[in-house]
Design a protein around this motif. Structure first.
Motif, PDB file in Angstrom:
ATOM      1  N   THR A   1       0.854  -1.186   0.000  1.00 53.94           N
ATOM      2  CA  THR A   1       0.000   0.000   0.000  1.00 53.94           C
ATOM      3  C   THR A   1       0.889   1.235   0.000  1.00 53.94           C
ATOM      4  O   THR A   1       2.113   1.157   0.166  1.00 53.94           O
ATOM      5  CB  THR A   1      -0.902   0.028   1.233  1.00 53.94           C
ATOM      6  OG1 THR A   1      -0.093   0.232   2.408  1.00 53.94           O
ATOM      7  CG2 THR A   1      -1.678  -1.276   1.379  1.00 53.94           C
ATOM      8  N   TRP A   2       0.248   2.391  -0.155  1.00 52.13           N
ATOM      9  CA  TRP A   2       1.048   3.623  -0.180  1.00 52.13           C
ATOM     10  C   TRP A   2       1.763   3.864   1.143  1.00 52.13           C
ATOM     11  O   TRP A   2       2.806   4.534   1.180  1.00 52.13           O
ATOM     12  CB  TRP A   2       0.181   4.823  -0.565  1.00 52.13           C
ATOM     13  CG  TRP A   2      -0.947   5.147   0.375  1.00 52.13           C
ATOM     14  CD1 TRP A   2      -2.247   4.754   0.266  1.00 52.13           C
ATOM     15  CD2 TRP A   2      -0.866   5.946   1.566  1.00 52.13           C
ATOM     16  NE1 TRP A   2      -2.987   5.249   1.313  1.00 52.13           N
ATOM     17  CE2 TRP A   2      -2.169   5.988   2.120  1.00 52.13           C
ATOM     18  CE3 TRP A   2       0.164   6.629   2.206  1.00 52.13           C
ATOM     19  CZ2 TRP A   2      -2.457   6.692   3.299  1.00 52.13           C
ATOM     20  CZ3 TRP A   2      -0.113   7.324   3.367  1.00 52.13           C
ATOM     21  CH2 TRP A   2      -1.408   7.351   3.908  1.00 52.13           C
ATOM     22  N   THR A   3       1.252   3.311   2.234  1.00 46.41           N
ATOM     23  CA  THR A   3       1.894   3.516   3.537  1.00 46.41           C
ATOM     24  C   THR A   3       3.218   2.776   3.644  1.00 46.41           C
ATOM     25  O   THR A   3       4.035   3.107   4.505  1.00 46.41           O
ATOM     26  CB  THR A   3       0.976   3.063   4.679  1.00 46.41           C
ATOM     27  OG1 THR A   3       0.708   1.663   4.545  1.00 46.41           O
ATOM     28  CG2 THR A   3      -0.330   3.835   4.676  1.00 46.41           C
ATOM     29  N   THR A   4       3.444   1.772   2.811  1.00 50.01           N
ATOM     30  CA  THR A   4       4.681   0.994   2.878  1.00 50.01           C
ATOM     31  C   THR A   4       5.695   1.406   1.816  1.00 50.01           C
ATOM     32  O   THR A   4       6.774   0.814   1.733  1.00 50.01           O
ATOM     33  CB  THR A   4       4.387  -0.507   2.736  1.00 50.01           C
ATOM     34  OG1 THR A   4       3.765  -0.745   1.462  1.00 50.01           O
ATOM     35  CG2 THR A   4       3.466  -0.989   3.839  1.00 50.01           C
TER      36      THR A   4
ATOM     37  N   ARG B   1       1.682   8.776   7.299  1.00 47.69           N
ATOM     38  CA  ARG B   1       1.940   7.334   7.280  1.00 47.69           C
ATOM     39  C   ARG B   1       1.347   6.669   8.520  1.00 47.69           C
ATOM     40  O   ARG B   1       0.712   5.612   8.428  1.00 47.69           O
ATOM     41  CB  ARG B   1       3.445   7.077   7.191  1.00 47.69           C
ATOM     42  CG  ARG B   1       3.791   5.589   7.126  1.00 47.69           C
ATOM     43  CD  ARG B   1       5.266   5.374   6.855  1.00 47.69           C
ATOM     44  NE  ARG B   1       5.572   5.430   5.448  1.00 47.69           N
ATOM     45  CZ  ARG B   1       6.676   5.949   4.920  1.00 47.69           C
ATOM     46  NH1 ARG B   1       7.579   6.509   5.710  1.00 47.69           N
ATOM     47  NH2 ARG B   1       6.883   5.928   3.628  1.00 47.69           N
TER      48      ARG B   1
ATOM     49  N   GLY C   1      -2.398   6.477   8.057  1.00 50.42           N
ATOM     50  CA  GLY C   1      -2.799   5.391   7.165  1.00 50.42           C
ATOM     51  C   GLY C   1      -2.657   4.026   7.794  1.00 50.42           C
ATOM     52  O   GLY C   1      -3.463   3.121   7.529  1.00 50.42           O
ATOM     53  N   GLU C   2      -1.654   3.847   8.639  1.00 46.10           N
ATOM     54  CA  GLU C   2      -1.475   2.570   9.332  1.00 46.10           C
ATOM     55  C   GLU C   2      -2.579   2.344  10.364  1.00 46.10           C
ATOM     56  O   GLU C   2      -3.050   1.223  10.562  1.00 46.10           O
ATOM     57  CB  GLU C   2      -0.101   2.537   9.997  1.00 46.10           C
ATOM     58  CG  GLU C   2       1.056   2.488   9.009  1.00 46.10           C
ATOM     59  CD  GLU C   2       2.398   2.757   9.672  1.00 46.10           C
ATOM     60  OE1 GLU C   2       3.428   2.541   9.015  1.00 46.10           O
ATOM     61  OE2 GLU C   2       2.430   3.190  10.847  1.00 46.10           O
TER      62      GLU C   2
ATOM     63  N   ARG D   1      -7.007   1.742   8.484  1.00 45.32           N
ATOM     64  CA  ARG D   1      -6.716   0.906   7.333  1.00 45.32           C
ATOM     65  C   ARG D   1      -7.583   1.173   6.109  1.00 45.32           C
ATOM     66  O   ARG D   1      -7.104   1.019   4.983  1.00 45.32           O
ATOM     67  CB  ARG D   1      -6.820  -0.574   7.734  1.00 45.32           C
ATOM     68  CG  ARG D   1      -5.810  -0.991   8.804  1.00 45.32           C
ATOM     69  CD  ARG D   1      -4.381  -0.640   8.406  1.00 45.32           C
ATOM     70  NE  ARG D   1      -3.929  -1.390   7.244  1.00 45.32           N
ATOM     71  CZ  ARG D   1      -2.848  -1.080   6.530  1.00 45.32           C
ATOM     72  NH1 ARG D   1      -2.125  -0.019   6.847  1.00 45.32           N
ATOM     73  NH2 ARG D   1      -2.496  -1.819   5.498  1.00 45.32           N
TER      74      ARG D   1
ATOM     75  N   GLY E   1      -5.525   3.699   4.574  1.00 39.93           N
ATOM     76  CA  GLY E   1      -4.185   3.216   4.275  1.00 39.93           C
ATOM     77  C   GLY E   1      -4.119   2.191   3.165  1.00 39.93           C
ATOM     78  O   GLY E   1      -3.065   2.003   2.554  1.00 39.93           O
ATOM     79  N   THR E   2      -5.223   1.514   2.882  1.00 35.84           N
ATOM     80  CA  THR E   2      -5.226   0.498   1.826  1.00 35.84           C
ATOM     81  C   THR E   2      -5.848   0.990   0.525  1.00 35.84           C
ATOM     82  O   THR E   2      -5.939   0.235  -0.437  1.00 35.84           O
ATOM     83  CB  THR E   2      -5.983  -0.761   2.301  1.00 35.84           C
ATOM     84  OG1 THR E   2      -7.304  -0.390   2.719  1.00 35.84           O
ATOM     85  CG2 THR E   2      -5.258  -1.416   3.466  1.00 35.84           C
TER      86      THR E   2
ATOM     87  N   SER F   1      -6.156   2.875  -3.076  1.00 36.07           N
ATOM     88  CA  SER F   1      -5.238   3.259  -4.139  1.00 36.07           C
ATOM     89  C   SER F   1      -4.993   4.761  -4.033  1.00 36.07           C
ATOM     90  O   SER F   1      -5.824   5.516  -3.498  1.00 36.07           O
ATOM     91  CB  SER F   1      -5.823   2.929  -5.508  1.00 36.07           C
ATOM     92  OG  SER F   1      -6.904   3.795  -5.809  1.00 36.07           O
TER      93      SER F   1
END
Length: 236
Positions: free
Chosen positions: A2-5, A180, A183-184, A187, A190-191, A193
């Motif tokens: 995901t964008w958070t990672t 970040r 988003g974590e 969820r 955080g998930t 797009s």
């Protein structure tokens, strides 16, 4: 994934005031945060804005008119470099974190117009995207939480350190770390797009502005108008 990672870029300005149509950039920063939270690249600018920096603004970010004139780069050159750097980030597909994007990106747009430069939108061929604005998202997911929503308050709420508030680099790094964490913790956000997240913020920012406008008209100013566009306010 995901964008958070993934990596995040972040952009921040310190300015002469709060009016996007008349105020000027004093300092700017663009940083890149890796998935582990470390800063891998950064660029910072000190500008001579070409006007006196009001004392109240200097008291916030610590840059006086004398310092800006003595050490700052000519504003047209620096605004070109800042805009091109932000454009390169977005062309690469890296999400751009901007706290209160409606202000920073709109002011950058007006500075480009002031100096006859291509705006960020003109360079990209569209409005800047994907942009992630911790202010808009936090208000959307936690609408009724009491208290301030300024960056220092979001840092405290999400457990992010902010050691040098109102320094453009420090604020940019903190904003990326906040978003970040956000988003974590949440969820569904955080998930998403990046395209869906960007579109969500366009809608959420409009709804938040409409709500504030209705409140102001009820309580203090029957003619209040609160801009709904995000992430860039259209030129008048």
């Amino acid at each position: 994934m995901t964008w958070t990672t993934g990596p995040l870029a972040a952009f921040d300005l310190e300015t002469t005031g709060t009016d996007i149509e008349t105020d000027r950039i004093v300092t700017a920063a663009v940083v890149r945060l890796e998935p582990d939270g470390s800063v891998s690249t950064e660029r910072t600018w000190l500008l001579d804005p070409g006007v006196a920096i009001p004392e109240e603004a200097a008291a916030i970010h610590g840059i006086s008119t004398a310092q800006a004139r003595a050490q700052g780069a000519p504003a047209p050159r620096a605004v070109e470099e800042v805009t091109q750097t932000v454009a390169e980030v977005l062309r690469a597909g890296t999400p751009l974190v901007v706290m209160n994007a409606r202000y920073d990106l709109s002011l950058l747009d007006r500075e480009c117009r002031r100096y006859g430069l291509e705006s960020l939108s003109e360079r990209l061929g569209s409005l800047p995207s994907p942009v992630i604005d911790p202010l808009v998202i936090d208000k959307h997911i936690d609408k009724y939480r009491k208290g301030k929503r300024a960056l220092h308050a979001l840092c405290a709420h999400y457990g992010v350190s902010l050691d040098d508030a109102h320094d453009a680099r420090a604020d940019a790094v903190a904003a990326a770390r906040v978003v970040r964490r956000l988003g974590e913790k949440h969820r569904p956000v955080g998930t998403m797009s990046l395209a869906d997240l960007h579109d969500l913020q366009v809608r959420a920012a409009a709804e938040q502005s409409a709500s504030l406008q209705a409140y102001l008209r009820r309580t203090t100013n029957p003619a209040a108008v609160v801009e709904r566009a995000w992430p860039v306010i259209p030129r008048g």
